[in-house]
Design an enzyme around this catalytic site. Sequence first.
Site, short mmCIF file in Angstrom:
data_model
loop_
_atom_site.label_atom_id
_atom_site.label_comp_id
_atom_site.label_asym_id
_atom_site.label_seq_id
_atom_site.Cartn_x
_atom_site.Cartn_y
_atom_site.Cartn_z
N SER A 12 9.36 -30.31 10.65
CA SER A 12 7.90 -30.33 10.60
C SER A 12 7.26 -29.18 11.36
O SER A 12 6.05 -28.94 11.23
CB SER A 12 7.36 -31.67 11.14
OG SER A 12 7.71 -31.84 12.49
N SER A 135 20.48 -23.86 20.05
CA SER A 135 20.50 -24.02 21.50
C SER A 135 19.38 -23.15 22.07
O SER A 135 18.23 -23.22 21.62
CB SER A 135 21.87 -23.62 22.06
OG SER A 135 21.92 -23.77 23.46
N TYR A 149 16.39 -29.66 30.70
CA TYR A 149 16.53 -28.88 29.47
C TYR A 149 17.83 -28.09 29.52
O TYR A 149 18.61 -28.07 28.55
CB TYR A 149 15.34 -27.94 29.30
CG TYR A 149 15.42 -27.09 28.06
CD1 TYR A 149 15.23 -27.65 26.80
CD2 TYR A 149 15.68 -25.72 28.15
CE1 TYR A 149 15.30 -26.86 25.66
CE2 TYR A 149 15.75 -24.93 27.01
CZ TYR A 149 15.56 -25.50 25.77
OH TYR A 149 15.65 -24.72 24.64
N LYS A 153 21.22 -28.15 27.11
CA LYS A 153 21.69 -26.97 26.38
C LYS A 153 23.06 -26.51 26.86
O LYS A 153 23.91 -26.13 26.05
CB LYS A 153 20.67 -25.84 26.49
CG LYS A 153 19.35 -26.14 25.79
CD LYS A 153 19.55 -26.55 24.34
CE LYS A 153 18.25 -26.80 23.62
NZ LYS A 153 18.45 -27.29 22.22
#
Length: 280
Positions: A12, A135, A149, A153
């Site tokens: 989206s 990533s 975060y 990753k």
Amino acid sequence: MMSKTWLITGVSSGFGLELTKQLLAAGNTVIGTVRNAAKIKDLIAQYPETFSYEKLDVTDVTAIHNVVSKVSKEHATIDVLVNNAGYGLFGAAEELSDEEVNKILSTDLLGSIQMIRSILPKMREQKHGRIIQISSYGGQVAFPGNSMYHASKFGIEGFAESVAQEVAPFNIGVTIVEPGGARTEFRYGSAQVAKAMPAYKGNPARSFEKMLALANGLAPGDPARMATRIIESVDQNPAPLRMMLGSAAVQNTIDVLTKRLDDYKKQKDLAASTDFPDGE
């Protein structure tokens, strides 16, 4: 590039949307996952034969398995999986709530893991496939105020690198894409910020505030050009294990990894000192 069938999470906005638009315009088939179908109504109308969508929250493991099973039965092949769904969370580790920690790991890390695990039987059966794991150069370089975060990753990169070696004998390639800053909703719309604690005022953990401020300029990365490079990588054989996108990102990563390698080299004697002596 020959027409392929792509399964892409999070279509989206951001890279997911840009990939989908380019792929459909080139005649490919795309199955996209979304949480809100209203955001892709134009694609649904424009490409009724080659675009379909599934509502999916990647934190729901059962739903992941059900969606992948459904689309695997509906399509003769799923040539490419793109794990794109995710978001950024900013704030010092102490500022994050338990709910925020669990949600980002469930989305950015565990969701990608489960999507890959779910698609592998289909790709093994068809004897080919390509997995694209979105990533970040934040999977190699860590900044203050981004701890969870980076946890997601760094974690998904280790998982994907291991899986790449497991599935290579089945003619399945894995590519970890590490973009730098780009002009997507990730930075300028969907980014989440933890509730600030007074103790961290002026702390390096709050440096992200300058990055998110539009007054300081936009990110240099062009999502459309980045999407094009990702699409082109699918025809490379063997699959590139890592692909860095963005000049600032690659230079920053080279600098950090060079320093890390130098630090390791200085520890050779220390490391060897913990081994049993020869002959023991």
